[in-house]
Design an enzyme around this catalytic site. Structure first.
Site, PDB file in Angstrom:
ATOM      1  N   TYR A  76       0.849  -1.194   0.000  1.00  0.00           N
ATOM      2  CA  TYR A  76       0.000   0.000   0.000  1.00  0.00           C
ATOM      3  C   TYR A  76       0.893   1.256   0.000  1.00  0.00           C
ATOM      4  O   TYR A  76       2.072   1.198   0.365  1.00  0.00           O
ATOM      5  CB  TYR A  76      -0.908  -0.049   1.243  1.00  0.00           C
ATOM      6  CG  TYR A  76      -1.699   1.211   1.455  1.00  0.00           C
ATOM      7  CD1 TYR A  76      -2.718   1.563   0.581  1.00  0.00           C
ATOM      8  CD2 TYR A  76      -1.407   2.056   2.524  1.00  0.00           C
ATOM      9  CE1 TYR A  76      -3.422   2.740   0.756  1.00  0.00           C
ATOM     10  CE2 TYR A  76      -2.111   3.232   2.710  1.00  0.00           C
ATOM     11  CZ  TYR A  76      -3.115   3.571   1.814  1.00  0.00           C
ATOM     12  OH  TYR A  76      -3.796   4.733   1.990  1.00  0.00           O
TER      13      TYR A  76
ATOM     14  N   THR B 274       1.766   3.722   1.752  1.00  0.00           N
ATOM     15  CA  THR B 274       2.676   4.197   2.808  1.00  0.00           C
ATOM     16  C   THR B 274       3.564   3.085   3.364  1.00  0.00           C
ATOM     17  O   THR B 274       4.232   3.289   4.379  1.00  0.00           O
ATOM     18  CB  THR B 274       1.881   4.808   3.975  1.00  0.00           C
ATOM     19  OG1 THR B 274       0.977   3.800   4.463  1.00  0.00           O
ATOM     20  CG2 THR B 274       1.111   6.039   3.552  1.00  0.00           C
ATOM     21  N   LYS B 275       3.594   1.931   2.750  1.00  0.00           N
ATOM     22  CA  LYS B 275       4.401   0.831   3.284  1.00  0.00           C
ATOM     23  C   LYS B 275       5.861   0.940   2.805  1.00  0.00           C
ATOM     24  O   LYS B 275       6.161   1.716   1.902  1.00  0.00           O
ATOM     25  CB  LYS B 275       3.784  -0.509   2.877  1.00  0.00           C
ATOM     26  CG  LYS B 275       2.346  -0.689   3.370  1.00  0.00           C
ATOM     27  CD  LYS B 275       2.201  -0.544   4.877  1.00  0.00           C
ATOM     28  CE  LYS B 275       1.013  -1.254   5.479  1.00  0.00           C
ATOM     29  NZ  LYS B 275      -0.271  -0.528   5.495  1.00  0.00           N
ATOM     30  N   SER B 276       6.740   0.128   3.388  1.00  0.00           N
ATOM     31  CA  SER B 276       8.176   0.347   3.177  1.00  0.00           C
ATOM     32  C   SER B 276       8.596   0.142   1.724  1.00  0.00           C
ATOM     33  O   SER B 276       9.509   0.803   1.244  1.00  0.00           O
ATOM     34  CB  SER B 276       9.009  -0.510   4.130  1.00  0.00           C
ATOM     35  OG  SER B 276       8.951  -1.862   3.757  1.00  0.00           O
ATOM     36  N   ILE B 277       7.961  -0.778   1.006  1.00  0.00           N
ATOM     37  CA  ILE B 277       8.081  -0.771  -0.454  1.00  0.00           C
ATOM     38  C   ILE B 277       6.650  -0.726  -0.992  1.00  0.00           C
ATOM     39  O   ILE B 277       5.755  -1.323  -0.400  1.00  0.00           O
ATOM     40  CB  ILE B 277       8.884  -1.967  -1.019  1.00  0.00           C
ATOM     41  CG1 ILE B 277       8.163  -3.290  -0.826  1.00  0.00           C
ATOM     42  CG2 ILE B 277      10.284  -2.027  -0.400  1.00  0.00           C
ATOM     43  CD1 ILE B 277       8.851  -4.455  -1.547  1.00  0.00           C
TER      44      ILE B 277
END
Ligand code: PLP
Length: 381
Positions: free
Chosen positions: A180, A182-185
């Site tokens: 999603y 805002t996730k780290s990738i």
């Protein structure tokens, strides 16, 4: 006014754009070779044999439960302190979420309360590795084995995490990831499930495309043949564009984590001097994915601090207000305040600050100063 310190900025750059462009200039846009390549790179990164690309982590949680035989009439033990997706997926599978309270120190499900919540209907445990810090998977696996339960790990925050030498997905039956925005990738929207079990991976591949036994890529690249639908599935397949954006980012996941860890260390150093501010602790022997940096303040100050930081042009968020107190859960299941007091306390006192590789040293200092000034202002009046 100084520029806004955004709550999150993604890492998509030239390499990702070039790869996505190559997909756009190719014949095949949906699930195909680019997705297969991402799946094998993800499996390799996690040191697990199988990964299946999907449209979201919500889809991954939903399909994990279905593939592992969890459905109507079953109960799944989970945490009330998470994004609503983790409990909603249990409802989507037709089962019932049974919440147990969390640990004060980490906000993760309290493994010592799990056994007390098991009934003859319990089929699964769905722990969430909150903020990137892993739950006590050794303990949860012991309990699951004793009661013949499956474990679906919500790893939306924890791609890079390990604890006591155990990585995500190594003791659970599936590990679910989110890509999603805002996730780290990230690919804006996207998700995946990794698993140790070959049969489960096969089930997930069918379930992600209507329960049809061959995928679109096979149908288009080989000579035409009729396909069969063998069970009722959903439409949750990752496409080649999403995979193209994720492949280069996955290769830099460790680099990103190193930067987030450095930023988190600067925050911890600064905030440990601030009275009335605490933050979750990463357990001994754990390597956190450092997905979110959260602080906790007195619940009466939390919302005022949120506004004060935004007035200073700092992006903030709340991860998370307890799920059982959401209107739907209260009204449908009769949950009330007081049932899971530790999750409620964290939900009422927590606030998330910017934490991402592109955050500059100057921006980190601005967040720290804004915290100091805002808190001083709130204490005065
Ligand atoms: C983001 C998130 C999800 C859902 O991810 P999607 O890919 O948006 O479905 C699930 N669980 C947690 C803990 C999350 O933070």
């Amino acid at each position: 006014m100084q520029h806004k310190v955004e709550f999150f900025r993604h890492n998509i750059g030239d390499e990702e754009i070039a790869r996505a462009m190559a997909v756009l200039n190719s014949l095949f846009l949906t699930t195909g070779e680019e997705v297969s390549l991402f799946e094998s790179r993800l499996a390799e990164y996690l040191a697990l044999p199988h990964a299946v690309g999907l449209t979201s982590a919500t889809a991954g949680l939903h399909l994990s439960l279905l593939a592992l035989g969890v459905g109507a009439g079953h109960e799944v033990i989970t945490t009330p302190l998470s994004f609503v997706a983790s409990a909603n997926a249990i409802l989507m599978a037709g089962a019932r979420p049974v919440f147990v309270d969390v640990e004060d120190e980490t906000g993760n499900i309290d493994a010592s309360l799990v056994e007390g919540a098991i009934t003859e209907k319990t089929r699964a445990i769905l722990p969430v590795h909150l903020y990137g810090s892993m739950c006590d998977m050794r303990r949860l696996r012991e309990i699951a084995d004793r009661h013949r339960l499956v474990i679906v790990e919500d790893c939306a925050h924890a791609l890079e995490a390990s604890r006591d030498g155990v990585r995500v997905g190594h003791l659970g039956d599936t590990a679910v990831f989110s890509f999603y925005a805002t996730k780290s990738i990230t690919s804006g929207e996207g998700g995946a499930v990794a698993t140790r079990h070959g049969r489960c991976a096969g089930g997930l591949k069918m379930l992600r495309s209507h329960g049809i036994e061959s995928d679109a890529h096979d149908r288009y690249t080989r000579l035409y043949r009729h396909y069969d639908m063998v069970l009722l599935g959903w439409k949750y397949n990752m496409d080649n564009l999403q995979a193209a954006l994720l492949i280069p980012q996955l290769a830099r996941a460790e680099e990103y984590l190193a930067r987030r860890s450095l930023i988190a260390a600067r925050y911890e150093e600064a905030f440990s001097r601030l009275e009335g501010v605490s933050f979750p602790h990463v357990p001994q022997g754990a390597r956190s994915g450092r997905h979110l940096f959260t602080i906790q303040v007195d619940p009466h100050l939390r919302d005022r601090l949120l506004w004060a930081l935004q007035e200073r042009n700092i992006g903030v968020a709340v991860n998370f207000r307890a799920i059982h107190l959401m209107s739907y859960y209260r009204e449908t299941f009769g949950f009330q305040r007081g049932m899971f007091p530790r999750a409620e306390r964290i939900g009422d006192s927590t606030l998330s600050l910017p934490l991402y590789p592109k955050l500059t040293d100057g921006e980190i200092s601005r967040v720290i100063e804004a915290m100091e000034e805002s808190l001083a202002g709130l204490k005065k009046g």
